[in-house]
Design a protein around this motif. Structure first.
Motif, PDB file in Angstrom:
ATOM      1  N   HIS A  40       0.835  -1.209   0.000  1.00 37.07           N
ATOM      2  CA  HIS A  40       0.000   0.000   0.000  1.00 37.07           C
ATOM      3  C   HIS A  40       0.865   1.253   0.000  1.00 37.07           C
ATOM      4  O   HIS A  40       0.581   2.212  -0.708  1.00 37.07           O
ATOM      5  CB  HIS A  40      -0.937   0.009   1.208  1.00 37.07           C
ATOM      6  N   ASN A  43       2.460   1.641  -3.453  1.00 35.32           N
ATOM      7  CA  ASN A  43       1.446   2.078  -4.416  1.00 35.32           C
ATOM      8  C   ASN A  43       1.110   3.546  -4.208  1.00 35.32           C
ATOM      9  O   ASN A  43       0.921   4.291  -5.158  1.00 35.32           O
ATOM     10  CB  ASN A  43       0.192   1.207  -4.285  1.00 35.32           C
ATOM     11  N   GLU A  44       1.042   3.966  -2.964  1.00 41.48           N
ATOM     12  CA  GLU A  44       0.727   5.357  -2.640  1.00 41.48           C
ATOM     13  C   GLU A  44       1.819   6.287  -3.149  1.00 41.48           C
ATOM     14  O   GLU A  44       1.544   7.366  -3.672  1.00 41.48           O
ATOM     15  CB  GLU A  44       0.587   5.490  -1.119  1.00 41.48           C
ATOM     16  N   GLU A  51      -4.254   7.589  -0.443  1.00 41.69           N
ATOM     17  CA  GLU A  51      -5.390   6.937   0.194  1.00 41.69           C
ATOM     18  C   GLU A  51      -6.370   7.998   0.694  1.00 41.69           C
ATOM     19  O   GLU A  51      -5.971   9.022   1.228  1.00 41.69           O
ATOM     20  CB  GLU A  51      -4.860   6.104   1.352  1.00 41.69           C
ATOM     21  N   LYS A  58     -11.288   3.479   4.094  1.00 43.65           N
ATOM     22  CA  LYS A  58     -10.087   4.026   3.454  1.00 43.65           C
ATOM     23  C   LYS A  58     -10.012   3.450   2.055  1.00 43.65           C
ATOM     24  O   LYS A  58      -9.881   2.242   1.872  1.00 43.65           O
ATOM     25  CB  LYS A  58      -8.838   3.679   4.249  1.00 43.65           C
ATOM     26  N   ASP A  60      -8.134   3.137  -1.520  1.00 43.64           N
ATOM     27  CA  ASP A  60      -6.765   3.218  -2.017  1.00 43.64           C
ATOM     28  C   ASP A  60      -6.577   4.354  -3.009  1.00 43.64           C
ATOM     29  O   ASP A  60      -5.608   5.099  -2.930  1.00 43.64           O
ATOM     30  CB  ASP A  60      -6.344   1.899  -2.682  1.00 43.64           C
ATOM     31  N   LYS A  61      -7.532   4.492  -3.938  1.00 44.49           N
ATOM     32  CA  LYS A  61      -7.357   5.506  -4.978  1.00 44.49           C
ATOM     33  C   LYS A  61      -8.695   5.783  -5.647  1.00 44.49           C
ATOM     34  O   LYS A  61      -9.517   4.893  -5.812  1.00 44.49           O
ATOM     35  CB  LYS A  61      -6.353   4.953  -5.999  1.00 44.49           C
ATOM     36  N   GLU A  69      -9.121  -0.383  -5.627  1.00 47.93           N
ATOM     37  CA  GLU A  69      -8.638  -1.110  -4.454  1.00 47.93           C
ATOM     38  C   GLU A  69      -7.495  -2.003  -4.932  1.00 47.93           C
ATOM     39  O   GLU A  69      -7.643  -2.755  -5.890  1.00 47.93           O
ATOM     40  CB  GLU A  69      -9.766  -1.951  -3.844  1.00 47.93           C
TER      41      GLU A  69
END
Length: 163
Positions: A40, A43-44, A51, A58, A60-61, A69
């Motif tokens: 995570h 990816n962030e 997020e 929450k 992810d995007k 997700e």
């Protein structure tokens, strides 16, 4: 309040769901949980969008068309589907309608690395039933008896179930 994690756990394992909801957290010792958190974070960093927290969820995007997700693997697609449906439902309540997109980093069981999920009337009605069932489950005085399955050995709560 029911979170995405709880709905995911409910489909994965009722005992795990109850334990997590009742603040019995054994995840700090789990290698798989640590890997998921690192993925995570990576990816962030890659994404311009970070997020997003809305109420008790929450995401992810968010893109123009999708709620995205990201999952480490496709080991429990049904659980992820309901987690994403919860997120889509929460967004809909805020006046935002999107499709869901699940991106699997490791593909084991599915033929595709991406799954598209839509919140339709039938899914929404089923989701409300699922949320009601989870409320009943997590308010039980003690956890349901563990149902030992093949995937249990990788669970952060595995040792608890043998007590």
């Amino acid at each position: 309040m029911i979170t995405g994690t709880l709905i995911n756990y409910c489909f994965h394992c009722k005992t795990q769901c109850w334990l997590h909801a009742n603040r019995i957290n054994l995840e700090d010792n789990s290698e798989d949980v640590r890997i998921g958190k690192v993925l995570h974070e990576i990816n962030e960093e890659k994404s311009k969008r970070t997020e997003i927290s809305i109420d008790n969820i929450k995401i992810d995007k968010l893109t123009r068309d999708y709620l995205v997700e990201v999952k480490k693997s496709d080991s429990d697609v049904d659980a992820v589907k309901w987690q994403v449906l919860l997120y889509l439902y929460k967004l809909k309540q805020k006046g935002v309608e999107k499709k869901g997109k699940v991106e699997f980093i490791e593909k084991n069981r599915q033929s595709k690395k991406v799954q598209i999920i839509e919140l339709d009337e039938q899914n929404e009605a089923e989701l409300l039933e699922v949320l009601e069932a989870i409320e009943k489950l997590i308010n039980l005085p003690k956890p349901p008896e563990a149902q030992f399955k093949k995937h249990c050995k990788k669970c952060a709560y595995y040792e608890y179930c043998f007590i």
